[in-house]
Enzyme design. Sequence first.
Site, short mmCIF file in Angstrom:
data_model
loop_
_atom_site.label_atom_id
_atom_site.label_comp_id
_atom_site.label_asym_id
_atom_site.label_seq_id
_atom_site.Cartn_x
_atom_site.Cartn_y
_atom_site.Cartn_z
N TYR A 1 0.81 -1.21 0.00
CA TYR A 1 0.00 0.00 0.00
C TYR A 1 0.85 1.27 0.00
O TYR A 1 0.43 2.30 -0.53
CB TYR A 1 -0.91 0.02 1.23
N LYS B 1 3.39 -15.08 3.61
CA LYS B 1 3.68 -15.84 2.38
C LYS B 1 5.19 -16.01 2.36
O LYS B 1 5.89 -15.64 1.39
CB LYS B 1 3.14 -15.08 1.16
N ASP C 1 -2.67 -18.44 1.61
CA ASP C 1 -3.64 -19.25 0.84
C ASP C 1 -4.30 -20.30 1.76
O ASP C 1 -5.52 -20.47 1.75
CB ASP C 1 -2.98 -19.91 -0.38
N ASP D 1 -6.41 -6.92 4.26
CA ASP D 1 -7.53 -6.33 3.51
C ASP D 1 -8.43 -7.45 2.99
O ASP D 1 -9.65 -7.42 3.14
CB ASP D 1 -6.97 -5.50 2.35
N ASP E 1 -12.32 -9.20 4.70
CA ASP E 1 -13.59 -9.30 3.97
C ASP E 1 -14.14 -10.73 4.03
O ASP E 1 -15.34 -10.96 4.19
CB ASP E 1 -13.44 -8.87 2.50
C1 IPM Z 1 -10.49 -1.30 3.64
C2 IPM Z 1 -10.73 -0.74 2.26
C3 IPM Z 1 -9.58 0.21 1.95
C4 IPM Z 1 -8.30 -0.60 1.95
C5 IPM Z 1 -9.77 0.97 0.62
C6 IPM Z 1 -11.04 1.76 0.60
C7 IPM Z 1 -8.61 1.87 0.32
O1 IPM Z 1 -10.85 -1.78 1.35
O2 IPM Z 1 -10.42 -0.50 4.60
O3 IPM Z 1 -10.42 -2.52 3.78
O4 IPM Z 1 -7.96 -1.25 0.96
O5 IPM Z 1 -7.63 -0.58 2.98
MG MG Z 2 -10.96 -3.72 2.24
#
Ligand code: IPM
Ligand code: MG
Length: 359
Positions: free
Chosen positions: A138, A189, A221, A245, A249
């Site tokens: 990032y 990794k 993975d 990230d 999710d």
């Molecule tokens: C998160 C989001 C952010 C990230 C984006 C919006 C830049 O996906 O907070 O998980 O990738 O960190």
């Molecule tokens: Mg995210």
Amino acid sequence: MKILVLPGDGIGKEVTAQAVKVLDTVIGKQLAVELTEAPIGVAGVDAAGDPLPTETLELARKADAILFGAVGIPGDEQLPYAQRPGASLLRLRKDLGLFANFRPAFLFPELIGASTLKPEVIEGLDLMILRELTGDLYFGEPRGIRTTPEGERQGFNTMVYSESEVERIAHVAFRTARERRKKVCSVDKANVLEAMQLWRTVMTRVGAEYPDVELTHLFVDAASMMLMRAPKQFDVMVTGNVFGDILSDCAAMLTGSIGMLPSASLALGRKGLYEPVHGSAPDIAGKNIANPLASILSLAMMLRYSFDRADLADRIHRAVSKVMTDGYRTADIFQPGMKKIGTAEMGDAVVEALGRISG
Ligand code: IPM
Ligand code: MG
């Protein structure tokens, strides 16, 4: 208590408004709170030609805590980095040194049927993803899009972690595990990437300082597979910015909806930025259908971490549980037989439930 509210784009505005409503109710006359709102994202561009206006950044530096909505618009990635509403959040994280990102995934028992996974796989789920937030691909340099001598365009980024960055997040992971079930799983990794090889070495070294905490390692993975197959084995999962990230999710969906999950991004000390894990969701913005519970639960994290008011955070959790038990659901967690309500109504329902909770 100086709280800065940054509603941002899309559903950010709608859900944050509900959390502010809950904040007003829960603090009553108990705490002296100074609430300020400032533009970020598209609102920042409109107000000052910058998704992260200097004035907003100054306010963020001075605040004790920040309640953040969401930023990002369709086509965001086409704009230069500095003008991208979505990138304003990254600049804020970096500038404020918010390196420790807590993303809990816990299941409200009432929502067990809303998950796509079998009930027995997720019943009692309670894990904490700890994502390093200010390093990795990032922010690594060099980065950019260049043209090779052969005339082909080439995009490139750098995965980089220094020892001190890994050490810092490692200590947070082990200390967090001590307050929980005393297990840390570090995800990397290391079989392919040198940056991750160092990550594993440092995690192992710091882990030796916490003999009471069990440390395991997984490649990313395998970790993503295990999150789907047997998520209850995890207590604290610590990982880098990119893997965190993605894995957060995945973890969010175990609980039924990303619309339920809060997060805290902490610097050294008590300062923190609190935001729902979900994004700006432009497709459902302005329709009063987004789930505000992630934002409301982010507020609870703020009260717990930045203001040391676990009592108030617990009250909010109990109120959310009550609303779930009463059968109120936004569209994302709706199931037949439940009462479907909108964003503002969900905020009102939590406020109303708070009124029924003593203490
Ligand atoms: C998160 C989001 C952010 C990230 C984006 C919006 C830049 O996906 O907070 O998980 O990738 O960190
Ligand atoms: Mg995210």
